[in-house]
Design a protein around this motif. Structure first.
Motif, PDB file in Angstrom:
ATOM      1  N   GLN A  60       0.821  -1.199   0.000  1.00  0.00           N
ATOM      2  CA  GLN A  60       0.000   0.000   0.000  1.00  0.00           C
ATOM      3  C   GLN A  60       0.868   1.268   0.000  1.00  0.00           C
ATOM      4  O   GLN A  60       0.478   2.292  -0.558  1.00  0.00           O
ATOM      5  CB  GLN A  60      -0.943   0.012   1.202  1.00  0.00           C
ATOM      6  N   PHE A  61       2.054   1.188   0.610  1.00  0.00           N
ATOM      7  CA  PHE A  61       2.964   2.330   0.558  1.00  0.00           C
ATOM      8  C   PHE A  61       3.324   2.666  -0.880  1.00  0.00           C
ATOM      9  O   PHE A  61       3.403   3.848  -1.255  1.00  0.00           O
ATOM     10  CB  PHE A  61       4.237   2.045   1.362  1.00  0.00           C
ATOM     11  N   TRP A  62       3.567   1.660  -1.692  1.00  0.00           N
ATOM     12  CA  TRP A  62       3.987   1.917  -3.071  1.00  0.00           C
ATOM     13  C   TRP A  62       2.865   2.516  -3.902  1.00  0.00           C
ATOM     14  O   TRP A  62       3.129   3.286  -4.835  1.00  0.00           O
ATOM     15  CB  TRP A  62       4.519   0.635  -3.704  1.00  0.00           C
ATOM     16  N   PHE A  63       1.628   2.196  -3.591  1.00  0.00           N
ATOM     17  CA  PHE A  63       0.511   2.877  -4.261  1.00  0.00           C
ATOM     18  C   PHE A  63       0.463   4.351  -3.853  1.00  0.00           C
ATOM     19  O   PHE A  63       0.216   5.236  -4.681  1.00  0.00           O
ATOM     20  CB  PHE A  63      -0.818   2.187  -3.940  1.00  0.00           C
ATOM     21  N   LEU A  64       0.709   4.626  -2.562  1.00  0.00           N
ATOM     22  CA  LEU A  64       0.785   6.011  -2.102  1.00  0.00           C
ATOM     23  C   LEU A  64       1.946   6.734  -2.778  1.00  0.00           C
ATOM     24  O   LEU A  64       1.818   7.884  -3.218  1.00  0.00           O
ATOM     25  CB  LEU A  64       0.953   6.054  -0.584  1.00  0.00           C
ATOM     26  N   TRP A  65       3.084   6.075  -2.866  1.00  0.00           N
ATOM     27  CA  TRP A  65       4.272   6.664  -3.488  1.00  0.00           C
ATOM     28  C   TRP A  65       4.012   6.972  -4.961  1.00  0.00           C
ATOM     29  O   TRP A  65       4.372   8.048  -5.447  1.00  0.00           O
ATOM     30  CB  TRP A  65       5.445   5.695  -3.340  1.00  0.00           C
ATOM     31  N   ALA A  66       3.396   6.023  -5.666  1.00  0.00           N
ATOM     32  CA  ALA A  66       3.092   6.245  -7.085  1.00  0.00           C
ATOM     33  C   ALA A  66       2.135   7.419  -7.258  1.00  0.00           C
ATOM     34  O   ALA A  66       2.280   8.236  -8.179  1.00  0.00           O
ATOM     35  CB  ALA A  66       2.494   4.978  -7.695  1.00  0.00           C
ATOM     36  N   GLY A  67       1.145   7.519  -6.371  1.00  0.00           N
ATOM     37  CA  GLY A  67       0.225   8.654  -6.439  1.00  0.00           C
ATOM     38  C   GLY A  67       0.935   9.975  -6.222  1.00  0.00           C
ATOM     39  O   GLY A  67       0.649  10.971  -6.900  1.00  0.00           O
ATOM     40  N   THR A  68       1.900   9.997  -5.274  1.00  0.00           N
ATOM     41  CA  THR A  68       2.676  11.213  -5.042  1.00  0.00           C
ATOM     42  C   THR A  68       3.442  11.626  -6.293  1.00  0.00           C
ATOM     43  O   THR A  68       3.421  12.793  -6.702  1.00  0.00           O
ATOM     44  CB  THR A  68       3.673  10.988  -3.888  1.00  0.00           C
ATOM     45  N   LEU A  69       4.128  10.670  -6.910  1.00  0.00           N
ATOM     46  CA  LEU A  69       4.947  10.979  -8.090  1.00  0.00           C
ATOM     47  C   LEU A  69       4.082  11.470  -9.250  1.00  0.00           C
ATOM     48  O   LEU A  69       4.400  12.479  -9.894  1.00  0.00           O
ATOM     49  CB  LEU A  69       5.735   9.737  -8.506  1.00  0.00           C
ATOM     50  N   ILE A  70       2.970  10.786  -9.509  1.00  0.00           N
ATOM     51  CA  ILE A  70       2.092  11.185 -10.619  1.00  0.00           C
ATOM     52  C   ILE A  70       1.511  12.566 -10.365  1.00  0.00           C
ATOM     53  O   ILE A  70       1.461  13.418 -11.261  1.00  0.00           O
ATOM     54  CB  ILE A  70       0.980  10.138 -10.812  1.00  0.00           C
ATOM     55  N   ASN A  71       1.060  12.801  -9.151  1.00  0.00           N
ATOM     56  CA  ASN A  71       0.467  14.100  -8.822  1.00  0.00           C
ATOM     57  C   ASN A  71       1.483  15.220  -8.972  1.00  0.00           C
ATOM     58  O   ASN A  71       1.179  16.292  -9.504  1.00  0.00           O
ATOM     59  CB  ASN A  71      -0.087  14.059  -7.398  1.00  0.00           C
ATOM     60  N   ARG A  72       2.721  14.995  -8.509  1.00  0.00           N
ATOM     61  CA  ARG A  72       3.758  16.025  -8.609  1.00  0.00           C
ATOM     62  C   ARG A  72       4.200  16.251 -10.050  1.00  0.00           C
ATOM     63  O   ARG A  72       4.575  17.363 -10.423  1.00  0.00           O
ATOM     64  CB  ARG A  72       4.960  15.640  -7.752  1.00  0.00           C
ATOM     65  N   LEU A  73       4.193  15.201 -10.853  1.00  0.00           N
ATOM     66  CA  LEU A  73       4.570  15.358 -12.259  1.00  0.00           C
ATOM     67  C   LEU A  73       3.622  16.298 -12.989  1.00  0.00           C
ATOM     68  O   LEU A  73       4.009  16.959 -13.954  1.00  0.00           O
ATOM     69  CB  LEU A  73       4.590  13.994 -12.961  1.00  0.00           C
ATOM     70  N   GLY A  74       2.367  16.356 -12.528  1.00  0.00           N
ATOM     71  CA  GLY A  74       1.391  17.226 -13.177  1.00  0.00           C
ATOM     72  C   GLY A  74       1.083  18.494 -12.419  1.00  0.00           C
ATOM     73  O   GLY A  74       0.122  19.191 -12.752  1.00  0.00           O
ATOM     74  N   SER A  75       1.879  18.791 -11.394  1.00  0.00           N
ATOM     75  CA  SER A  75       1.609  19.991 -10.584  1.00  0.00           C
ATOM     76  C   SER A  75       2.121  21.228 -11.311  1.00  0.00           C
ATOM     77  O   SER A  75       3.193  21.762 -10.988  1.00  0.00           O
ATOM     78  CB  SER A  75       2.260  19.854  -9.204  1.00  0.00           C
ATOM     79  N   PHE A  76       1.353  21.669 -12.297  1.00  0.00           N
ATOM     80  CA  PHE A  76       1.779  22.770 -13.148  1.00  0.00           C
ATOM     81  C   PHE A  76       1.327  24.133 -12.639  1.00  0.00           C
ATOM     82  O   PHE A  76       2.054  25.117 -12.717  1.00  0.00           O
ATOM     83  CB  PHE A  76       1.216  22.583 -14.564  1.00  0.00           C
ATOM     84  N   VAL A  77       0.113  24.201 -12.133  1.00  0.00           N
ATOM     85  CA  VAL A  77      -0.549  25.489 -11.958  1.00  0.00           C
ATOM     86  C   VAL A  77       0.120  26.347 -10.892  1.00  0.00           C
ATOM     87  O   VAL A  77       0.348  27.549 -11.100  1.00  0.00           O
ATOM     88  CB  VAL A  77      -2.044  25.278 -11.639  1.00  0.00           C
ATOM     89  N   VAL A  78       0.440  25.767  -9.734  1.00  0.00           N
ATOM     90  CA  VAL A  78       1.006  26.558  -8.648  1.00  0.00           C
ATOM     91  C   VAL A  78       2.315  27.210  -9.073  1.00  0.00           C
ATOM     92  O   VAL A  78       2.621  28.346  -8.702  1.00  0.00           O
ATOM     93  CB  VAL A  78       1.211  25.677  -7.395  1.00  0.00           C
ATOM     94  N   ILE A  79       3.111  26.494  -9.902  1.00  0.00           N
ATOM     95  CA  ILE A  79       4.401  27.018 -10.334  1.00  0.00           C
ATOM     96  C   ILE A  79       4.230  28.289 -11.158  1.00  0.00           C
ATOM     97  O   ILE A  79       4.975  29.254 -11.016  1.00  0.00           O
ATOM     98  CB  ILE A  79       5.157  25.954 -11.152  1.00  0.00           C
TER      99      ILE A  79
END
Length: 415
Positions: free
Chosen positions: A15-34
């Protein structure tokens, strides 16, 4: 290499790796705040003060969201809190892309801040639920590495997307948030420990109990000093570099050293600090951060500024997973969401306080006083960790000796 990878990432729960994958995917698309400030001023033609107010409103919403998210994570559950906030954030991100009126943008940005930050306490509490204490430094190091890798790549992607169409920023950001929510919907099980009847009857629903935890609150107050110092790299550092005749582009590559070092070296940190006292690691990290920012007082060239970034980044790499593991260890099982929420709130407070205190010092006392003051604050933080460390360790031992109620799902099977 295989042995090192096994030490860095082996044996962690599925379950940690699913959380980790979600973190990476979400950060890869974190465009707007930047690019939000640039979007508001260049595309929507708002003034700098109007753009600043929008970003400030996002911060206010985030502070409210992290508090609400912490309470809901304990009362309602980690999974439903995360899913509701993530699906809501995806919808609000699209709405922000299509909003044109200034008051519409203000309202949507506030709600977006609430939804985005409400995820964090539930996410952190779920990670603490599924990862045993002995593996938390490794787990938080891996998650921190994913955050920085995703952020570095998203900065490049955001620039390319902005050249094509600003609306694409909002679409991709919403899409990555939606994918993260779908991962949670399909693969994550609820991990909230069962809450006894006597615990549900506690005054304040447990929030008052968290605030009355003097050991924990004292730790957050001490750590606040490090946050205020580290956040100077976003406010007073570029001003100091500009005063020395260095361009914004130079500041960009100097500060990029921070992300590059974290991506290249963060996974080596758990082995480096394994077996060492948490309080001493935190004290050492604070001192290294203080030395890095203190040396800015003597910097007058780009290479010297880059050297200071290298030094305080090493401290940050030690501080981040150690801080996360300490917060997790101090959090009672049935109050983890609230404790994680208070931790996020303290970081938000430090982020807001940093430019105010730093800017005032820089304007009225000068750069030298600012950077030497940063070193002094970090020295006090280090002393505070060493003095209060034994008390924290006794509290952690008491919590470890208290058996936790079973979670609603078995998540102990390693990948």
């Amino acid at each position: 290499m295989r042995g090192w990878l096994g030490q860095a990432a082996g044996g962690l729960p599925r379950q940690f790796w699913f959380l980790w994958a979600g973190t990476l995917i979400n950060r890869l698309g974190s465009f707007v705040v930047i690019f939000l400030a640039i979007y508001l001023t260049s595309e929507r033609h708002f003034s700098q003060s109007q753009a600043g107010l929008v970003i400030g409103v996002y911060g206010v919403g985030g502070a409210i969201g992290t508090t609400i998210g912490g309470v809901l994570a304990d009362r309602w559950g980690r999974r439903p809190t995360m899913l509701t906030a993530q699906f809501g954030a995806a919808a609000l991100m699209l709405a922000l892309g299509f909003a044109y009126g200034y008051w519409q943008i203000l309202a949507v940005t506030f709600l977006l801040g609430v939804a985005t930050e409400a995820v964090r306490p539930a996410f952190s509490a779920m990670m603490v639920d599924v990862v045993p204490d002995r593996d938390r430094v490794r787990a938080f190091s891996l998650n921190y590495w994913a955050i920085n890798l995703g952020f570095a790549l998203s900065a490049v992607g955001a620039g390319l997307a902005a050249k094509a169409d600003y609306l694409l920023l909002f679409v991709v950001d919403a899409g990555s948030t939606l994918v993260t929510a779908l991962i949670g919907l399909m693969f994550l099980a609820e991990t909230r420990p069962a809450t006894g009847h006597h615990q549900r009857k506690q005054p304040g629903g447990g929030l008052v109990l968290a605030l009355r935890d003097r050991t924990y609150v004292l730790y957050l107050v001490i750590s606040l000093g490090s946050v205020v110092v580290m956040m100077q790299h976003l406010s007073t550092l570029p001003i100091a570099m500009a005063a020395d005749g260095l361009s914004a582009a130079t500041y960009g590559w100097v500060i990029a050293v921070n992300g590059v070092l974290i991506v290249l070296g963060q996974l080596f940190v758990p082995r480096l600090i394994e077996g060492h006292d948490r309080s001493r690691v935190l004290a050492l990290a604070a001192l290294i951060i203080g030395v890095g920012f203190g040396l800015v007082a003597f910097a007058d060239a780009a290479w010297f500024f880059a050297l200071t970034v290298v030094i305080w980044t090493l401290g940050e790499m030690l501080q981040s997973p150690s801080n996360a593991a300490t917060v997790a260890a101090l959090s009672p099982a049935t109050l983890r969401g609230r404790y994680q929420g208070l931790s996020s709130l303290s970081w938000s407070a430090g982020t807001a306080l940093a430019p105010i205190a730093g800017g005032f010092t820089q304007e009225h006392l000068g750069d030298t006083a600012l950077w030497i003051g940063c070193f002094a604050i970090c020295a006090l933080v280090a002393a505070g960790h060493l003095i209060t460390g034994p008390r924290r360790e006794r509290r952690i031992e008491q919590l470890l000796a208290t058996p936790a109620a079973p979670a609603t799902a078995d998540t102990s099977v390693p990948a």
